[in-house]
Design an enzyme around this catalytic site. Structure first.
Site, PDB file in Angstrom:
ATOM      1  CB  CYS A  98      38.902  47.949  26.870  1.00  0.00           C
ATOM      2  SG  CYS A  98      39.399  46.928  28.245  1.00  0.00           S
ATOM      3  NE  ARG A 107      27.412  30.156  31.891  1.00  0.00           N
ATOM      4  CZ  ARG A 107      26.673  30.688  30.931  1.00  0.00           C
ATOM      5  NH1 ARG A 107      25.748  31.590  31.238  1.00  0.00           N
ATOM      6  NH2 ARG A 107      26.836  30.344  29.672  1.00  0.00           N
ATOM      7  CB  VAL A 154      31.233  44.790  49.669  1.00  0.00           C
ATOM      8  CG1 VAL A 154      32.050  44.451  50.909  1.00  0.00           C
ATOM      9  CG2 VAL A 154      30.519  43.535  49.146  1.00  0.00           C
TER      10      VAL A 154
END
Lengths: 457, 457
Positions: free
Chosen positions: A46, A73, A83
């Site tokens: 955006c 993390r 994929v």
């Protein structure tokens, strides 16, 4: 016993889901592998018009969390890896390394599909010519910026006058281009009723943006160098040194379709309220690739919007992580701006109401963002739809200057709560002269709507 | 057979009631006589600080409808005429012409009491000295402006750090005064919790306004010319060339009390939901002289605010005019600003929640008005209270810069609808980078509140 979560798509929905799941379950309990075909993760699509326009100085400001930060993390995020197949029964996905071309299968216990949306690129002659740009990804933005530098002249054509179209018109204006927006419909912003779209049209005229309605593009014309030179419509040719496509998006659900997962009327994945793909215990989906329930019409819709994608991701992550959360649906709120013109809508347009069999009244009022006597009080037009007989609020559209757009939130909450326009007239909204007239514009509309509902009987 | 409506008070509530009644019933059906002791009608008292500060250039901009305009609509508005007695049983009022001193009785079939509020003027030595000013009426504003011109030096003291106090601090700053605000409580803005008040305090420091807490005023000191020269508190003397009182208001209900009408704990008239004075078929009351139901606490409160007064007037006018409308109550929303600092609150403070026996959790978050990468993104702090166990929203307070204050409307509508903080996390609010981060600050607070409610058990 560790489980593996596979996430397809490294932007808002996918990485919010991954991050939230990681917060709830450590790496010893849950392995997380995420595939992203692009270079970037968790970026704000955006924000692209504002980066292109120069309001946001550098691309990386749009990136909320880089692949490295995700990896730190304990999320195994594999960028440039696409994929290409979901094997639902086998609980595995086949992924292709876009650099080497190598393909590998990765098994999953739980799968999150967050493949996003892709821009509609109408199959027109010349549409792939150099100088014709989409603005969906950061790579698109880079390409467009380079193209603006290379452009021989300063004429730009924007195809489509929706959110992206009008935002890009502003961005191109900022680069000193003469901007023409070609629109299929009569008025810009088809997410508004035409009477409100007309106000946007007039304001764009005032900003020096030429908006041509009822002009579907037929052909992109190229010059001797192969680069775009004009855009042809039924109403004529429009010279263009650069063309930006703002022709909408569709859910990117080719993989899901091939895997036999349930899709809705708009081609988006269908989920339950916990964002689980219908009929599939261990597959979730969210973001621009799903359809969402419109709480006002009771119908599924496709709305590509970062704020929904983030919410979906949170809900999916909570559920995947062993918690519980739901996404009850949307009311169709959207805000945008072209230069200093603010545009907002929520709920149903007249056309939407008719489609689902609702009878309604409409009212339109003009008011100001502040007390009329306070400096900077800016005009705004508010249109309100209410159901006949019950007086239930059905929708609000606002076009105005500073202070107009976010007022739609009042209506968004009222819609969610199922309020009637009469109930709305008593809302205790913030009032002080620098912030609102003594009757907020939304309440002025509600008062008029009460009268209209009574009159309609 | 014509009826007579008598209205006491010519400002927002009274004249809205009169105007709305006139719209519903013509002069042959309903005679309307309104008494106003001042010179003006239908003016914005909330606008006075901005007129004094110079943002609003001339006094008459604050007048929404002059006495002449009301009279042209067949409302017999008698200014400079003070009602001095209500004879409930005899259905008449005694009014005194303030020029001639002549008194006359006027009978009524229906009566509207809209006598407003009067400023609390603590009975301190010197409080009536020249140079000490209230800012409740247009006449007060004129007097203050003249006093600012006459002031020998440029030191101003504002007594009280509520809405009027901080707004007047800004106004005086605009006139080049060195401003000291003396406050009884420790932090300014007692309508906020002290932790949020502290943010206002710090911001006022940054604006060059000296705010002294825990300093009740004991005495106003005058010079040889009898004019104010300083204000004495326990913590010392503050030199002052002009003093502005922002010490709050109380309902102006002396007449009502003398007439035996029912008053509440704050001295305001008590009405039913149709704004009819309790126990009195033909008497209505509205505006700053009544108490209103706080929908969150279930208690009556006194809130002097123009937006409520206008709503009361509309409701009264509808009912007097033979229609039907109610004022269900308030949730306690208020917004204000000091220079570019925006302050907002709705619902209950911690203290309010404790008083009515509610157990709650609080969370406080920092976020921005726009996407973090968008120019002009301004910090804001949002504090949220939610009920333990149920998670019901109880209150929100916001302190920040541009775009902070009106966000409280989201919470105001959610409070009205009785939403939980978990329901709020799914709200479909307007999102685009120029208008909001992808999670609106109010939603960020709601998400954190969900966690806090769960943790509190």
């Amino acid at each position: 016993m560790s489980e593996r979560l596979v996430v397809i798509g490294g932007d808002a929905a996918g990485m919010s889901a991954a991050s939230q799941a990681r917060r709830l379950k450590g790496p010893d309990e849950l392995e997380i592998v995420a595939f992203e075909r692009g270079h970037f993760s968790s970026y704000s699509a955006c924000g692209i018009p504002y980066w292109v326009g120069g309001d946001v100085p550098v691309r990386d400001k749009l990136i909320a969390r880089s692949p490295e930060e995700h990896r730190a993390r304990d999320i195994d995020l594999r960028t440039r890896t696409e994929v290409v197949e979901i094997d639902v029964a086998g609980q595995r996905v086949r992924a292709r390394d876009l650099e080497s071309g190598a393909e590998t299968w990765t098994g999953f216990d739980k799968l999150v599909i967050a493949t996003g949306a892709r821009p509609l690129r109408p199959p027109l002659p010349g549409i792939d010519a150099p100088g014709v740009h989409g603005v969906q990804t950061l790579d698109d933005g880079e390409a467009l910026l380079a193209s603006l530098d290379r452009a021989k002249g300063r004429r730009a054509v924007v195809v489509g006058a929706g959110y992206i179209g009008v935002e890009m018109a502003e961005a191109l204006l900022g680069h000193g281009f003469e901007v023409t927006v070609l629109n299929r419909g009569e008025q810009p912003m088809a997410t508004l009723d035409p009477d409100m779209g007309r106000l946007v049209h007039e304001a764009m005229d005032g900003l020096g943006i030429t908006t041509v309605g009822s002009s579907p593009v037929r052909k992109v014309l190229t010059g001797g160098d192969g680069r775009v030179r004009a855009v042809a419509t039924d109403s004529g040719e429009y010279p263009a040194d650069v063309v930006v496509l703002g022709t909408g998006v569709v859910p990117e659900t080719g993989l899901a379709r091939a895997a036999g997962l349930p899709l809705g009327a708009y081609g988006g994945l269908l989920t339950d309220l916990a964002m689980r793909v219908r009929g599939h215990e261990n597959i979730w989906a969210g973001g621009d690739c799903v359809e969402v329930l419109d709480l006002v019409s009771g119908r599924e819709r496709h709305i590509a919007l970062g704020t929904h994608a983030n919410k979906h991701g949170q809900v999916i992550g909570a559920n995947v992580g062993g918690g519980y959360a739901t996404f009850p649906g949307v009311v169709g709120t959207a805000v945008s701006k072209v230069c200093d013109l603010e545009i907002a809508r929520t709920g149903l347009r007249e056309k939407d109401a008719r489609e689902v069999g609702l009878r309604y009244v409409t009212v339109t009022i003009e008011s100001t963002s502040r007390a009329g006597y306070y400096p900077g009080a800016a005009l705004m037009t508010v249109k309100m739809l209410a159901e006949r007989r019950t007086g239930r609020l059905l929708g609000v559209q606002i076009v105005g200057r500073e202070g107009a757009a976010k007022r739609v939130d009042i209506a968004a909450v009222a819609l969610t709560a199922g309020m009637t326009v009469e109930q709305m007239t008593a809302l205790d909204l913030g009032y002080a002269p620098p912030f609102s007239p003594v009757w907020d514009p939304v309440l002025v509309a509600a008062r008029k709507a009460v009268t209209a509902v009574r009159a309609a009987g």
